[in-house]
Design an enzyme around this catalytic site. Structure first.
Site, PDB file in Angstrom:
ATOM      1  N   ASP A  10      39.639  35.439  50.204  1.00 10.14           N
ATOM      2  CA  ASP A  10      38.908  34.256  49.723  1.00 10.14           C
ATOM      3  C   ASP A  10      39.715  33.665  48.571  1.00 10.14           C
ATOM      4  O   ASP A  10      39.947  34.329  47.558  1.00 10.14           O
ATOM      5  CB  ASP A  10      37.505  34.686  49.264  1.00 10.14           C
ATOM      6  CG  ASP A  10      36.630  33.515  48.847  1.00 10.14           C
ATOM      7  OD1 ASP A  10      35.438  33.540  49.179  1.00 10.14           O
ATOM      8  OD2 ASP A  10      37.122  32.590  48.169  1.00 10.14           O
ATOM      9  N   ASP A 110      38.596  28.138  52.816  1.00 11.80           N
ATOM     10  CA  ASP A 110      39.241  29.061  51.870  1.00 11.80           C
ATOM     11  C   ASP A 110      38.956  30.531  52.145  1.00 11.80           C
ATOM     12  O   ASP A 110      39.090  31.356  51.263  1.00 11.80           O
ATOM     13  CB  ASP A 110      38.872  28.686  50.427  1.00 11.80           C
ATOM     14  CG  ASP A 110      37.563  29.302  49.976  1.00 11.80           C
ATOM     15  OD1 ASP A 110      36.635  29.418  50.811  1.00 11.80           O
ATOM     16  OD2 ASP A 110      37.479  29.675  48.800  1.00 11.80           O
ATOM     17  N   GLU A 111      38.599  30.860  53.387  1.00 14.77           N
ATOM     18  CA  GLU A 111      38.226  32.243  53.694  1.00 14.77           C
ATOM     19  C   GLU A 111      38.663  32.635  55.092  1.00 14.77           C
ATOM     20  O   GLU A 111      38.473  31.870  56.034  1.00 14.77           O
ATOM     21  CB  GLU A 111      36.699  32.361  53.662  1.00 14.77           C
ATOM     22  CG  GLU A 111      36.158  33.182  52.533  1.00 14.77           C
ATOM     23  CD  GLU A 111      34.657  33.063  52.451  1.00 14.77           C
ATOM     24  OE1 GLU A 111      33.979  33.770  53.213  1.00 14.77           O
ATOM     25  OE2 GLU A 111      34.169  32.268  51.622  1.00 14.77           O
TER      26      GLU A 111
HETATM   27  P1  DGT Z   1      35.648  31.389  43.797  1.00 13.40           P
HETATM   28  O1  DGT Z   1      35.800  31.793  45.224  1.00 13.40           O
HETATM   29  O2  DGT Z   1      34.358  31.836  43.189  1.00 13.40           O
HETATM   30  O3  DGT Z   1      36.830  31.724  42.947  1.00 13.40           O
HETATM   31  O4  DGT Z   1      35.543  29.799  43.742  1.00 13.40           O
HETATM   32  P2  DGT Z   1      35.662  28.701  44.881  1.00 13.40           P
HETATM   33  O5  DGT Z   1      35.719  27.377  44.212  1.00 13.40           O
HETATM   34  O6  DGT Z   1      36.822  28.994  45.779  1.00 13.40           O
HETATM   35  O7  DGT Z   1      34.283  28.844  45.605  1.00 13.40           O
HETATM   36  P3  DGT Z   1      33.907  29.090  47.129  1.00 13.40           P
HETATM   37  O8  DGT Z   1      34.819  30.111  47.732  1.00 13.40           O
HETATM   38  O9  DGT Z   1      32.460  29.371  47.156  1.00 13.40           O
HETATM   39  O10 DGT Z   1      34.113  27.677  47.815  1.00 13.40           O
HETATM   40  C1  DGT Z   1      35.356  27.211  48.312  1.00 13.40           C
HETATM   41  C2  DGT Z   1      35.475  25.695  48.095  1.00 13.40           C
HETATM   42  O11 DGT Z   1      34.369  25.002  48.683  1.00 13.40           O
HETATM   43  C3  DGT Z   1      35.456  25.308  46.619  1.00 13.40           C
HETATM   44  O12 DGT Z   1      36.732  25.361  46.014  1.00 13.40           O
HETATM   45  C4  DGT Z   1      34.873  23.917  46.660  1.00 13.40           C
HETATM   46  C5  DGT Z   1      33.942  23.933  47.830  1.00 13.40           C
HETATM   47  N1  DGT Z   1      32.544  24.153  47.360  1.00 13.40           N
HETATM   48  C6  DGT Z   1      31.945  25.324  47.081  1.00 13.40           C
HETATM   49  N2  DGT Z   1      30.684  25.162  46.670  1.00 13.40           N
HETATM   50  C7  DGT Z   1      30.455  23.829  46.700  1.00 13.40           C
HETATM   51  C8  DGT Z   1      29.316  23.003  46.389  1.00 13.40           C
HETATM   52  O13 DGT Z   1      28.250  23.473  45.983  1.00 13.40           O
HETATM   53  N3  DGT Z   1      29.479  21.649  46.578  1.00 13.40           N
HETATM   54  C9  DGT Z   1      30.648  21.101  47.025  1.00 13.40           C
HETATM   55  N4  DGT Z   1      30.740  19.800  47.199  1.00 13.40           N
HETATM   56  N5  DGT Z   1      31.720  21.841  47.314  1.00 13.40           N
HETATM   57  C10 DGT Z   1      31.640  23.183  47.153  1.00 13.40           C
HETATM   58 CA    CA Z   2      36.917  30.881  47.028  1.00 16.88          CA
HETATM   59 CA    CA Z   3      34.803  30.952  49.883  1.00 23.34          CA
END
Ligand code: DGT
Ligand code: CA
Ligand code: CA
Length: 366
Positions: A10, A110-111
């Protein structure tokens, strides 16, 4: 059931990390990626943020005006989501993953799950080193960090992955699975949402450990046969779901090792021609036209490189693949003096117009 070793990778704070990649000087500042609804200049929500911004309480889903407020007085930077750019980076990493696993299953931008059972000979000790190797490779080739969870199935790989971020590497061995799961709340299991959590709470079940011990018959009575059995198995760390690409292929690729390390173009093209055969077969079976052709080469220093070409018009013939693979390798060998050890070919950018027409015409003529 054979003992398996599954990774879940991830990418860390993905969209925000992509923005850092594009502009490394912003790395030590709060970075926020927002979805702007367009109603007013400021309306919209946070898509994601880097960990510096998260320290200020700025997380996915927060309205942008609140994010601005929380970050007032800092040198925070705000970006609009750029899906096209993030997808390109995602695809590059997924391609690298494909070279390390027998099967990969991309679950989101991203996974991805990787089945590496064969590659690590079923050993969890080797799996840790293997995961480090993949992380290092992606870091040199793309410059992006991600978290890996390792387990004997997808369920445990996912829970391992979520347990430590960013840049994490967590292993749950089969013998540790029960103890790892037991204290977690039931909503850590896939398919347990708000409604089910409330329902289980009413039944006196809060943790996965409690769910594991709960009478399976009563679970079936409450949730139906399929779900009841699923909850029971999941809580007991039982998950036999294979790692397998969902839906239609976004690309078709084949990779092989050369009989000897070489810099000789004809020797390499002999191998790629072999690889192109099954690719072409699959293309014709599925009726796909393609727009992108890529080659992959691993040099003797174990660095993997890809080169791609995108056609003006979709094509569907083998000659176009052969011709472009030759061109790409000619250029590649020209740029690199090292001998090549492994080679790969990938076609992507599919369209199915041809197939629709074909089906229609065969319908008329039969
Ligand atoms: P992490 O995995 O906790 O280090 O952080 P992220 O940002 O990679 O989070 P993840 O894996 O849940 O989500 C992957 C991508 O999906 C993230 O970079 C942006 C998008 N995303 C996640 N949650 C939301 C949301 O609530 N709203 C929107 N518009 N996009 C989201
Ligand atoms: Ca992520
Ligand atoms: Ca993810």
């Amino acid at each position: 059931m054979q003992k398996r070793i599954i990774f879940l990778a991830d990418f860390d704070y993905f969209f925000a990390q992509c923005e850092e990649l594009r502009n490394p000087t912003i790395k030590n500042k709060p970075v926020v990626v927002g979805v702007y609804s367009g109603r007013t200049e400021e309306s919209g929500a946070v898509s994601t943020s880097n960990y510096i911004a998260r320290n200020y309480g700025v997380k996915s889903g927060l309205p942008l005006f609140m994010a601005k407020h929380k970050l007032e007085g800092t040198d925070a930077l705000f970006f609009k989501v750029d899906h096209e750019y993030y997808s390109k980076i995602s695809n590059r990493i997924m391609d690298i993953f494909r070279t390390y696993a027998s099967n990969i299953e991309q679950v989101s931008i991203d996974e991805a799950y990787l089945d590496v059972t064969q590659q690590v000979g079923g050993s969890f000790e080797k799996a840790r080193d293997y995961a480090q190797t993949i992380k290092a490779d992606v870091n040199t080739q793309v410059g992006l960090s991600f978290t890996i969870g390792i387990g004997p199935n997808k369920l445990l790989a996912k829970i391992a992955c979520d347990s430590q971020k960013p840049n994490g590497l967590t292993i749950i061995k089969p013998e540790a699975a029960e103890a790892f799961l037991a204290p977690l709340s039931v909503d850590h299991l896939l398919g347990v949402g708000k409604k089910t959590t409330v329902r289980m709470e009413q039944m006196g079940i809060k943790t996965i450990g409690e769910l594991a011990k709960y009478d399976v018959q009563r679970l079936i009575e409450t949730f139906g046969k399929a779900l009841g059995i699923y909850f029971h198995n999941a809580a007991n760390a039982v998950d036999n779901e294979p790692v397998q690409e969902q839906g239609e292929a976004e690309s078709i690729s084949k990779i092989g090792t050369l009989k000897q390390d070489t810099h000789d173009i004809e020797f390499i093209l002999q191998k790629t021609s072999e690889l192109i055969e099954p690719i072409y077969k699959e293309l014709t079976e599925k009726g796909y036209s393609f727009k992108t052709i890529s080659i992959y080469a691993v040099n003797v220093d174990l660095n993997g490189k890809t080169r791609s070409v995108t056609l003006e018009q979709p094509a569907k013939d083998k000659d176009t693949i052969l011709r472009n693979v030759r061109l790409l390798f000619e250029r590649f060998l020209d740029e690199s003096s090292l001998d090549v050890r492994r080679v790969g070919v990938r076609v992507a950018g599919f369209s199915k117009e041809e197939l629709k027409q074909k089906q229609l015409s065969s319908f008329f003529y039969h």
